[in-house]
Design an enzyme around this catalytic site. Structure first.
Site, PDB file in Angstrom:
ATOM      1  N   ARG A 113       0.856  -1.178   0.000  1.00 21.12           N
ATOM      2  CA  ARG A 113       0.000   0.000   0.000  1.00 21.12           C
ATOM      3  C   ARG A 113       0.892   1.228   0.000  1.00 21.12           C
ATOM      4  O   ARG A 113       1.971   1.228   0.620  1.00 21.12           O
ATOM      5  CB  ARG A 113      -0.900   0.033   1.245  1.00 21.12           C
ATOM      6  CG  ARG A 113      -2.092  -0.914   1.199  1.00 21.12           C
ATOM      7  CD  ARG A 113      -3.123  -0.513   0.131  1.00 21.12           C
ATOM      8  NE  ARG A 113      -4.270  -1.422   0.112  1.00 21.12           N
ATOM      9  CZ  ARG A 113      -4.367  -2.514  -0.640  1.00 21.12           C
ATOM     10  NH1 ARG A 113      -3.386  -2.835  -1.472  1.00 21.12           N
ATOM     11  NH2 ARG A 113      -5.447  -3.271  -0.587  1.00 21.12           N
ATOM     12  N   GLU A 168      -3.229   7.504  -3.867  1.00 23.49           N
ATOM     13  CA  GLU A 168      -3.777   6.843  -5.048  1.00 23.49           C
ATOM     14  C   GLU A 168      -5.175   7.371  -5.391  1.00 23.49           C
ATOM     15  O   GLU A 168      -5.986   7.509  -4.469  1.00 23.49           O
ATOM     16  CB  GLU A 168      -3.868   5.350  -4.696  1.00 23.49           C
ATOM     17  CG  GLU A 168      -3.726   4.431  -5.858  1.00 23.49           C
ATOM     18  CD  GLU A 168      -3.530   2.987  -5.389  1.00 23.49           C
ATOM     19  OE1 GLU A 168      -2.583   2.714  -4.641  1.00 23.49           O
ATOM     20  OE2 GLU A 168      -4.352   2.158  -5.781  1.00 23.49           O
ATOM     21  N   HIS A 172      -1.785  -0.028  -9.944  1.00 24.16           N
ATOM     22  CA  HIS A 172      -2.319  -1.026  -9.008  1.00 24.16           C
ATOM     23  C   HIS A 172      -2.819  -2.279  -9.752  1.00 24.16           C
ATOM     24  O   HIS A 172      -3.992  -2.637  -9.681  1.00 24.16           O
ATOM     25  CB  HIS A 172      -3.438  -0.415  -8.151  1.00 24.16           C
ATOM     26  CG  HIS A 172      -3.649  -1.152  -6.856  1.00 24.16           C
ATOM     27  ND1 HIS A 172      -3.908  -0.526  -5.661  1.00 24.16           N
ATOM     28  CD2 HIS A 172      -3.627  -2.477  -6.562  1.00 24.16           C
ATOM     29  CE1 HIS A 172      -4.052  -1.435  -4.701  1.00 24.16           C
ATOM     30  NE2 HIS A 172      -3.878  -2.631  -5.233  1.00 24.16           N
TER      31      HIS A 172
END
Ligand code: 8YV
Length: 315
Positions: A235, A264, A282
Site C-alpha cells: 500500500r 492513489e 495497481h
C-alpha cells in the site's frame, strides 16, 4: 429480503454466485465510496462487499449500522476501520490466498522492469530516438547473485522470495515481526534497517496498518545502498512518498518500482518525470481468473455468515 451492496462491478461469475434470494445492488461508479457514501450504505444494506478505497472510516460507523458484515474484496482492508466496525457489531472478512501469486508476479515484474530498465527502454523505442544496439547501451542491474530484501514475510513476501531464489538465483534477507521459518538462501534479520542496508532490491510487502504507516521513511531510505531500488506492491502510505522522491532525486537510491501510491490514484509529478522509476496502476491482482477467485472467496464469506457457519476469512 437480505439487502447486499456490491460497491463496484465484479466479474459475471462472481455476481452469478450470489444466492438468488438476496436483494442485490451493484454500484455502477468506478470511484470508491466516499465516507458519506459508506455511512449511508451502512444504514441501508444488511451486507456489503466493499472494494479498495471505499471509505469505511470511524466516522462512517459513527451512527451504528444496519449492516452486519463487510466481506471485503481483496486481502488489504486498510480502507476499513476494523475497530470501529467491531464497535458497531459489523464483522469484516477478506480474501487472503486468492491474491498471493498474482501479486508476487507483479512484484517480480516491477523488479525486472526497474532493474533491467524495461519502462525506460520501451519509452525509448516508442519515441523513435533509439539509435540501435551497442555493448554499453542501457546497462541495468543483473538479478543473479544479488540480494532481495523483503519487508514483511507473509504470504506475498514468501511467494516473491521463492520466485527470486529459485527463478532468478537471488539471495533473500527479510524482516518480519514474528519469527518465520526460512528456506535455503533466505535469512531473517532483526530489523528493517538491517535488511535495507544489505538489499540490492528492497520490497515492501507488509499490510498497511497504523504501525506500518511511513515505515519506509527518510531514515530507512538513507540506510539503503546507492545502487539499490525500492519496490512497493503493498500500500502506498507505507512509504513516505515525499521522502522517496527526495531519495531518488538526490541519487541516494537508484530507482523504484511502484504499483501503489500514497494518495492513489494521484501520482506526484516528480515521479512521473524520472526515468528510473516504473509506475503501474495497481495491477497486483488484475487478471480475470484472480479477480473471480477473490470475488468467489468474498461471496463464500457472505454465505457462511448467512448460513451461520464459521467465517472462513474473518479479520
Ligand atoms: C485488489 C489488493 O485488487 O488484495 C488487495 O489487497 O491490493 C488488490 O490487488 C484490491 O484490493 C481490490 O479491492
Amino acid at each position: 429480503m437480505t439487502k447486499l451492496l456490491v460497491t463496484r462491478a465484479l466479474p459475471d461469475r462472481v455476481l452469478a454466485a450470489i444466492p438468488h434470494d438476496i436483494d442485490l445492488t451493484v454500484r455502477e461508479e468506478i470511484e470508491p465510496l466516499t465516507e458519506t457514501g459508506a455511512k449511508a450504505a451502512l444504514q441501508v444494506y444488511d451486507a456489503i462487499l466493499p472494494t479498495l478505497g471505499d471509505a469505511f472510516s470511524a466516522k462512517a460507523f459513527a451512527e451504528g449500522a444496519r449492516c452486519d458484515i463487510l466481506a471485503n474484496f481483496g486481502v488489504g482492508y486498510n480502507h476499513i476501520d476494523v475497530e470501529a466496525a467491531r464497535a458497531a457489531e459489523v464483522v469484516v472478512t477478506n480474501t487472503p490466498g486468492a491474491v498471493t501469486d498474482a501479486t508476487a508476479d507483479i512484484a517480480m515484474m516491477l523488479i525486472l522492469m526497474t532493474c533491467r530498465r524495461g519502462g525506460e527502454g520501451e519509452r525509448l523505442v516508442r519515441s523513435g530516438r533509439w539509435e540501435g544496439w551497442h555493448p554499453t547501451q542501457m546497462l541495468g542491474l543483473h538479478l543473479g547473485g544479488k540480494t532481495l530484501g523483503i519487508i514483511g514475510m507473509g504470504r506475498i513476501g514468501q511467494a516473491v522470495a521463492k520466485r527470486a531464489v529459485y527463478g532468478f538465483g537471488m539471495d533473500v534477507v527479510f524482516h518480519n515481526r514474528s519469527r518465520k521459518g526460512a528456506g535455503a538462501r533466505m535469512r531473517q534479520l532483526a530489523t528493517a534497517e538491517e535488511v535495507a542496508k544489505v538489499a540490492d532490491v528492497l520490497l515492501v510487502a507488509v499490510p498497511a496498518t497504523p504501525d506500518t504507516h511511513h515505515m519506509i521513511n527518510a531514515d530507512l531510505l538513507a540506510t539503503m545502498k546507492p545502487g539499490a531500488v525500492l519496490i512497493n506492491v503493498a500500500r502506498g502510505d507505507i512509504v513516505d512518498e515525499a521522502a522517496l522522491i527526495l531519495a531518488l532525486q538526490t541519487g541516494q537510491i537508484a530507482g523504484a518500482g511502484l504499483d501503489v501510491y500514497e494518495f492513489e490514484p494521484k501520482v506526484p509529478e516528480p515521479l512521473l518525470a524520472m526515468e528510473n522509476i516504473v509506475l503501474l496502476p495497481h495491477l497486483g491482482t488484475a487478471t480475470l481468473e484472480v479477480r473471480e477467485a477473490m470475488g468467489l472467496m468474498a461471496v463464500e464469506n457472505l454465505k457462511a455468515f448467512w448460513e451461520g457457519r464459521p467465517l472462513p476469512n474473518a479479520v
